[in-house]
Write a protein that holds these residues in place. Structure first.
Motif, short mmCIF file in Angstrom:
data_model
loop_
_atom_site.label_atom_id
_atom_site.label_comp_id
_atom_site.label_asym_id
_atom_site.label_seq_id
_atom_site.Cartn_x
_atom_site.Cartn_y
_atom_site.Cartn_z
N LEU A 34 0.84 -1.21 0.00
CA LEU A 34 0.00 0.00 0.00
C LEU A 34 0.87 1.26 0.00
CD1 LEU A 34 -2.77 1.47 0.24
CD2 LEU A 34 -2.56 1.25 2.71
N GLY A 65 -6.98 1.29 -0.86
CA GLY A 65 -6.48 1.75 0.44
C GLY A 65 -7.40 2.68 1.19
N ALA A 66 -8.73 2.46 1.10
CA ALA A 66 -9.69 3.40 1.70
C ALA A 66 -9.50 3.59 3.21
CB ALA A 66 -11.12 2.95 1.39
N CYS A 67 -9.13 2.52 3.92
CA CYS A 67 -9.01 2.67 5.39
C CYS A 67 -7.58 2.99 5.80
CB CYS A 67 -9.51 1.42 6.10
SG CYS A 67 -8.34 0.05 6.09
N GLY A 119 -4.75 1.40 5.43
CA GLY A 119 -3.88 0.35 5.95
C GLY A 119 -4.20 -0.11 7.35
N LEU A 149 -6.62 -2.33 8.13
CA LEU A 149 -7.31 -3.62 8.09
C LEU A 149 -8.80 -3.46 8.36
CD1 LEU A 149 -6.04 -6.25 7.42
CD2 LEU A 149 -5.55 -6.67 9.80
N CYS A 174 -11.03 -2.38 5.47
CA CYS A 174 -11.81 -2.09 4.26
C CYS A 174 -11.69 -3.12 3.13
CB CYS A 174 -11.44 -0.72 3.72
SG CYS A 174 -9.85 -0.65 2.90
N SER A 175 -10.59 -3.77 2.97
CA SER A 175 -10.33 -4.75 1.90
C SER A 175 -10.19 -4.15 0.49
CB SER A 175 -11.38 -5.88 1.86
OG SER A 175 -12.57 -5.46 1.24
N CYS A 209 -7.57 -2.82 -0.61
CA CYS A 209 -6.18 -2.98 -1.05
C CYS A 209 -5.91 -4.41 -1.51
CB CYS A 209 -5.22 -2.60 0.08
SG CYS A 209 -5.45 -3.64 1.52
N CYS A 263 -1.96 -3.86 2.17
CA CYS A 263 -1.46 -3.09 3.31
C CYS A 263 -0.78 -3.98 4.34
CB CYS A 263 -2.57 -2.26 3.95
SG CYS A 263 -3.85 -3.22 4.79
#
Ligand SMILES: Cc1cc2nc3c(=O)[nH]c(=O)nc-3n(C[C@H](O)[C@H](O)[C@H](O)COP(=O)(O)OP(=O)(O)OC[C@H]3O[C@@H](n4cnc5c(N)ncnc54)[C@H](O)[C@@H]3O)c2cc1C
Ligand SMILES: NC(=O)c1ccc[n+]([C@@H]2O[C@H](COP(=O)([O-])OP(=O)(O)OC[C@H]3O[C@@H](n4cnc5c(N)ncnc54)[C@H](OP(=O)(O)O)[C@@H]3O)[C@@H](O)[C@H]2O)c1
Ligand code: FES
Lengths: 160, 491
Positions: free
Chosen positions: A69, A83-85, A87, A89, A91-92, A94, A131
């Motif tokens: 990421l 990479g919405a969240c 990194g 863990l 959101c998924s 990535c 990530c």
């Protein structure tokens, strides 16, 4: 070598101008700086080949210790929504798919990563969350594919 | 080495070129003579992801987001559980979008009331409806309105500081609570009800909710589903959080898991891992350490399967209050995800002092001029194009119905943008005539005495909330009324 470095620096400058002026998808809060890896000599770096959703190959380099990421962010790769969240863990987005041999070499997956991965679109047996994967020298030349989104799949089924 | 370096340069500079020139992958120019103005109704994830993708795809488009509340982010602020702060990181990207020079945010504007969708269509080339699902599915059983029965939507809104739920004042003086529905919202509610208060104190849960939860006497929470373990709607991460929740122990019924072990091998991986976790929790003898942990726990949670709500039972002594629930015992017809619950005729009563109905949210129609499928409670659409309404699009939960995590909402919002871009390219969406955009809308709002809250005014609210939170060791203390939000925004 010098030419490449100069070219890359140029690109980075242009990207930086864009980054501060505009939104990039899957973007990162501006406070995140480039990883210190960029300052290292490039012979310490690890080459990673990504295939984006259009099947286009993009080759970049990252420093050992960077997550995949981090590389996507640092290199400003245009993978929509990646990479919405950021990194954590949660959101998924990535999600990446690897070749079988590479997948095996990535080491064990934690339950927490598996839990999040289970929500990913297009889950495969060789899927991981970008990530959670940190680069090591051994990963030189690895290939990571960004899976198609649901719409891509639907469109290809439609034949359009 | 040299080769890969050059390759990097070429592919990335192409991408930059694309961003600046507004040329799509096929190399076809997409400009029309006049810059398209698009507005989005609803400032939740769908609204922001739609805006983000539009701005990126077309360097000439401007996007205005109208949001009913003075504060942005929809369910990321008012839905996502306070103990899931990581999920809220998406706010950073939304903030970048909102600060973009071609994006404006107007909070405190209730579309359907302050403005009609037709007025928006007159001012913009395209209107995207992304106003989510603000209603809730009702169980449709007698006694549903007795006191002591709450919808999960209201309960979640209450602990997350949604202004309309501020006065919910849930009564947590009973020992047993029953939650109906087994989705992730039900699991969120169960976790909040049972979490050690010290964990919640460090989150952005509202102070009034914290005080009520601190006094809560709820010790046992049953999460009831109409189908079986292999159909549970919640996901493995959330079930694992229950399994690991400090000071609680699981209480499951072995009979619910008959035949489940045998079914495991045919399940796809996500479903299989989730089922294995439940099986292990329900059926395996715990190791010494886990045994000890369970022994010490003072609170209990349990999943109950094959049960549908039939009637909320009134308290014989206080007929306006509930005292229990009658559940119908079900069998399953068919198998897998599509299996249906069918009644066996057998009934079962459960005494409890609190019922939370968590069987789903529901979109509402906000303007009679917009087509609405009231049976499915969505706006009928084809890949985000609202049917029989050129220039109108939808994204998010309004488009798909109230399911899916933020990543799902992200993808479906991007899909809607693709549809819109195709329509702009093909001319189906006419962007050639100049449109006034926010200029005329702001004039209308001013006439009507509505004061929109801009993004920088939201940022004032944001800093005030963070400041208040910091004073008591929380990441944020939310303002709880629209009046106070407007005051802090300087309206
Ligand atoms: C309790 C709960 C917890 C959740 N937790 C998670 C989680 O942990 N992780 C995860 O990935 N997903 C989670 N989700 C799912 C996620 O919240 C949704 O996928 C997402 O919020 C849907 O986005 P949306 O924009 O369609 O709707 P919303 O988020 O509801 O946004 C709609 C917006 O429109 C506004 N609006 C409504 N009516 C009008 C009007 N008339 N005029 C103008 N504006 C209007 C609303 O105020 C709101 O801001 C959760 C959902 C719920 C209900
Ligand atoms: N942490 C997270 O990631 C998180 C947190 C909260 C929410 N979310 C997401 O937000 C979405 C909405 O969540 P949700 O929990 O509201 O919805 P959901 O996942 O659709 O769950 C709804 C539940 O209600 C049940 N139900 C529906 N109608 C019923 C009826 N008439 N009688 C009895 N039971 C009924 C369903 O059972 P059936 O299966 O039998 O229909 C299901 O158990 C989900 O996609 C969820 O994943 C995510
Ligand atoms: S970035 Fe969200 S899980 Fe990896």
């Amino acid at each position: 070598m010098a030419l490449v470095t100069a070219l890359r620096r140029l690109v980075r400058l242009r990207e930086f101008a864009w980054r501060t002026a505009a939104v990039t998808s899957g973007s990162w809060p501006r406070t995140q700086s480039f990883s210190s890896g960029h300052l290292l000599r490039s012979d310490n770096k690890v080459t990673v080949h990504f295939f984006n959703r259009d099947g286009e190959k993009i080759t970049v380099k990252g420093s050992p210790g960077d997550s995949l990421l981090d590389i996507v962010i640092n290199e400003d790769l245009d993978f929509d929504g990646f990479g919405a969240c950021e990194g954590t863990l949660a959101c998924s987005t990535c999600h990446l798919i690897f070749e079988e041999e590479t997948y095996k070499s990535l080491g064990p997956v934690t339950d927490e990563e598996m839990d999040m991965l289970d929500l990913a679109y297009g889950l495969s047996d060789t899927s991981r969350l970008g990530c959670q994967i940190c680069l090591t020298k051994r990963m030189e030349g690895m290939v990571a594919r960004v899976p198609e989104s649901v719409a891509d799949i639907r469109q290809s089924q439609d034949g359009s | 080495m040299l080769f890969s370096g050059l390759k990097v340069w070429t592919s990335r500079s192409l991408w930059i070129h694309r961003l600046h020139e507004g040329i799509n992958g096929g190399g076809k120019a997409r400009y029309s003579s006049c810059s398209p103005k698009v507005c989005i109704v609803g400032g939740g994830p769908a609204g922001f992801y739609t805006a983000q993708h539009l701005i990126k795809a077309r360097p000439d488009v401007t996007v205005d987001i109208y949001e009913r509340l003075p504060v942005p982010f929809g369910l990321v602020r008012f839905g996502v559980a306070p103990d899931h702060p990581e999920v809220k990181n998406v706010i950073n990207t939304f903030t970048q979008t909102a600060r973009h020079k071609r994006c404006s945010f107007y909070g405190n504007v209730n579309v359907g009331k302050d403005l009609s969708v037709t007025e928006l269509q007159e001012a913009y080339h395209a209107v995207v409806l992304s106003y989510g699902a603000e209603g809730n599915r009702r169980m449709g059983v007698p006694g549903e309105d007795l006191s002591g029965v709450y919808s999960a939507k209201d309960f979640v809104g209450w602990y997350n500081g949604l202004p309309s739920c501020r006065e919910l004042g849930p009564d947590l003086s009973c020992e047993t609570a029953v939650i109906l529905g087994q989705g992730n919202v039900a699991l969120d509610v169960a976790r909040v009800l049972l979490s050690p208060i010290d964990l919640l104190k460090k989150t952005d849960i509202t102070q009034p909710a914290l005080e009520v939860l601190e006094e809560s006497r709820v010790r046992r929470v049953l999460i009831v589903g109409r189908r079986g373990p292999t159909q549970i709607a919640g996901t493995v991460k959330e079930v694992r959080e229950m399994v690991n929740l400090p000071n609680t122990r699981p209480d499951m019924l072995a009979s619910d898991f008959e035949g489940v072990k045998e079914a495991l091998k045919d399940l796809p991986r996500p479903r299989k891992r989730l089922t294995e976790l439940m099986l292990k929790t329900a059926m395996e003898t715990p190791g010494e350490k886990e045994h000890e942990r369970r022994e010490k726990a003072s609170r209990v949670w349990g999943l109950r399967f094959y049960r549908s709500p039939v009637e909320i039972l009134a308290d014989p002594e206080r007929s306006s209050r509930m005292a229990g629930i009658r559940l119908a015992v079900n069998n399953l017809e068919g198998s897998g995800e599509e299996a249906r619950a069918v009644l066996t005729g057998e009934m079962e009563d459960v005494s409890c002092g609190l019922i939370i109905s968590s069987i789903g949210y529901k979109s509402l129609s906000i303007d009679p001029s917009v087509p609405f499928d009231s049976h499915r409670a969505i706006v009928p659409n084809n890949m985000g194009r609202i049917q029989e309404a050129p220039g109108l699009y939808c994204s998010g939960w309004l488009k798909t119905g109230p399911t899916g995590v933020i990543a799902t909402t992200l993808n479906n919002s991007f899909d809607t943008v693709r549809s819109m871009l195709e329509d702009m390219d093909s001319g189906t969406l006419n962007t050639s005539a100049a449109k006034p955009g926010s200029q005329s809308i702001n004039a209308l709002l001013e006439n009507r005495g509505v004061k929109p809250v801009t993004f920088s005014e939201w940022e004032k609210i944001d800093s005030e909330e963070v400041r208040r939170g910091a004073a008591i060791g929380k990441p944020r203390e939310k303002l709880l009324t629209v009046e106070e939000m407007l005051q802090v925004a300087g309206k």
